[in-house]
Design a protein around this motif. Structure first.
Motif, PDB file in Angstrom:
ATOM      1  N   MET A   1      50.241  39.331  -2.216  1.00 51.25           N
ATOM      2  CA  MET A   1      50.100  40.821  -1.627  1.00 51.25           C
ATOM      3  C   MET A   1      51.425  41.428  -1.614  1.00 51.25           C
ATOM      4  O   MET A   1      52.510  40.804  -1.002  1.00 51.25           O
ATOM      5  N   VAL A   2      51.556  42.701  -2.081  1.00 51.04           N
ATOM      6  CA  VAL A   2      52.861  43.287  -2.038  1.00 51.04           C
ATOM      7  C   VAL A   2      52.880  44.037  -0.730  1.00 51.04           C
ATOM      8  O   VAL A   2      51.932  44.602  -0.187  1.00 51.04           O
ATOM      9  N   THR A   3      54.154  43.882  -0.097  1.00 49.09           N
ATOM     10  CA  THR A   3      54.403  44.419   1.344  1.00 49.09           C
ATOM     11  C   THR A   3      55.409  45.444   1.231  1.00 49.09           C
ATOM     12  O   THR A   3      56.561  45.341   0.632  1.00 49.09           O
ATOM     13  N   LEU A   4      55.194  46.670   2.106  1.00 50.38           N
ATOM     14  CA  LEU A   4      56.325  47.646   2.370  1.00 50.38           C
ATOM     15  C   LEU A   4      56.545  47.669   3.937  1.00 50.38           C
ATOM     16  O   LEU A   4      55.715  47.714   4.677  1.00 50.38           O
ATOM     17  N   ILE A  40      53.876  47.118   6.980  1.00 49.04           N
ATOM     18  CA  ILE A  40      54.386  46.944   8.158  1.00 49.04           C
ATOM     19  C   ILE A  40      55.203  48.209   8.667  1.00 49.04           C
ATOM     20  O   ILE A  40      56.095  48.701   8.219  1.00 49.04           O
ATOM     21  N   TYR A  41      54.613  48.717   9.956  1.00 47.73           N
ATOM     22  CA  TYR A  41      55.119  50.199  10.272  1.00 47.73           C
ATOM     23  C   TYR A  41      55.644  49.844  11.497  1.00 47.73           C
ATOM     24  O   TYR A  41      55.207  49.345  12.546  1.00 47.73           O
ATOM     25  N   ALA A  74      65.549  36.173  24.329  1.00 44.92           N
ATOM     26  CA  ALA A  74      66.167  37.590  23.853  1.00 44.92           C
ATOM     27  C   ALA A  74      66.205  37.494  22.358  1.00 44.92           C
ATOM     28  O   ALA A  74      66.387  38.489  21.864  1.00 44.92           O
ATOM     29  N   PHE A  75      66.208  36.316  21.818  1.00 43.29           N
ATOM     30  CA  PHE A  75      66.419  36.143  20.261  1.00 43.29           C
ATOM     31  C   PHE A  75      64.806  36.390  19.619  1.00 43.29           C
ATOM     32  O   PHE A  75      64.943  36.713  18.540  1.00 43.29           O
ATOM     33  N   ALA A  76      63.838  36.049  20.321  1.00 47.24           N
ATOM     34  CA  ALA A  76      62.633  35.983  19.772  1.00 47.24           C
ATOM     35  C   ALA A  76      62.325  37.572  19.114  1.00 47.24           C
ATOM     36  O   ALA A  76      61.852  37.561  18.018  1.00 47.24           O
ATOM     37  N   PRO A  77      62.538  38.646  19.855  1.00 46.41           N
ATOM     38  CA  PRO A  77      62.354  40.057  18.970  1.00 46.41           C
ATOM     39  C   PRO A  77      63.306  39.982  17.889  1.00 46.41           C
ATOM     40  O   PRO A  77      62.746  40.634  16.644  1.00 46.41           O
ATOM     41  N   ARG A  78      64.535  39.415  17.669  1.00 51.24           N
ATOM     42  CA  ARG A  78      65.442  39.716  16.331  1.00 51.24           C
ATOM     43  C   ARG A  78      64.513  38.623  15.298  1.00 51.24           C
ATOM     44  O   ARG A  78      64.596  39.268  14.225  1.00 51.24           O
ATOM     45  N   GLU A  79      64.056  37.630  15.824  1.00 57.62           N
ATOM     46  CA  GLU A  79      63.400  36.655  14.953  1.00 57.62           C
ATOM     47  C   GLU A  79      62.313  37.434  13.903  1.00 57.62           C
ATOM     48  O   GLU A  79      61.997  37.341  12.866  1.00 57.62           O
ATOM     49  N   GLU A  84      60.366  40.328   9.220  1.00 57.25           N
ATOM     50  CA  GLU A  84      59.597  41.520   8.766  1.00 57.25           C
ATOM     51  C   GLU A  84      60.471  41.849   7.679  1.00 57.25           C
ATOM     52  O   GLU A  84      59.795  42.225   6.577  1.00 57.25           O
ATOM     53  N   LEU A  85      61.890  41.804   7.688  1.00 59.01           N
ATOM     54  CA  LEU A  85      62.719  42.519   6.621  1.00 59.01           C
ATOM     55  C   LEU A  85      62.589  41.421   5.460  1.00 59.01           C
ATOM     56  O   LEU A  85      62.453  41.746   4.450  1.00 59.01           O
ATOM     57  N   GLU A  86      62.458  40.310   5.722  1.00 63.04           N
ATOM     58  CA  GLU A  86      62.524  38.991   4.651  1.00 63.04           C
ATOM     59  C   GLU A  86      61.225  38.885   3.998  1.00 63.04           C
ATOM     60  O   GLU A  86      61.100  38.882   2.663  1.00 63.04           O
TER      61      GLU A  86
END
Length: 216
Positions: A1-4, A40-41, A74-79, A84-86
């Protein structure tokens, strides 16, 4: 599935935002090519990501098992943001110019996803991902204009997205967006309208071309 991965950062909603209008055209054209794909918006104006604090920063340099409860939380949101980026096959970013640079909400997103040894370094984890940036602005900061030296959006994002994250940035630049609202810019309205039309056309064309490229 292609993801934007689609990110908007304008504080103005819907039709009041030049950048949102163009990212909307891009996204619709993309979805026509990938009706079964995933988008993913993130609307950073409505749901801003947390700014990096000391715990989120130091957690990046500690093994997960060695993090304090505060660091882990604190790190959970960064993960989540990094994943999502990856995961994205392509990225779309609305980046209006505020006070000569990007919105602070977009800067916070970048600070979260820039992680040495993972997304930044010898082999960035999202390296090569195409990213289309809609860099709208109220005036013009193009080469040869009086305010050329005040262009800190495209120059900055080029350096961060390509130089640090290893992405492949491409820019759409709707300019002179204040012309219809500022009487002093009335003579520039035709240039604004031409820039707006060109931005819409570029957004649709780039989305289609990118979708075909990824499909191939």
């Amino acid at each position: 599935m292609v993801t934007l991965l689609h990110i908007d950062s304008s504080l103005f909603p819907g039709g009041l935002s030049a950048s949102r209008a163009v990212t909307d055209v891009f996204r619709k054209a993309w979805e026509e090519q990938h009706p079964d794909g995933l988008v993913i918006y993130r609307d950073l104006a409505v749901d801003p990501v947390p700014h990096i604090g000391i715990d989120a920063h130091t957690a990046a340099f500690a093994a997960p098992a060695e993090r304090t409860p505060e660091q882990s939380a604190a790190f959970a949101p960064r993960e989540t943001l990094i994943e999502e980026l990856e995961r994205a096959d392509a990225i779309l970013i609305g980046a209006p110019m505020y006070n000569f640079t990007i919105p602070s909400t977009l800067k916070a997103w970048l600070d979260n996803v820039i992680l040495p040894g993972r997304t930044v370094g010898e082999a960035p984890s999202a390296e090569g991902t195409p990213v289309t940036v809609v860099a709208s602005r109220g005036g013009s900061y193009a080469p040869g204009t009086p305010r050329e030296d005040f262009e800190y959006v495209r120059n900055y994002l080029e350096a961060v997205l390509k130089g640090s994250l290893g992405l492949e940035p491409d820019f759409i630049v709707p300019e002179l967006t204040m012309a219809p609202r500022n009487p002093a810019m009335a003579e520039l309205v035709p240039l604004y309208e031409a820039s707006r039309r060109r931005a819409f056309e570029d957004a649709a064309a780039k989305a289609k071309a990118l979708a075909e490229r990824l499909a191939g």
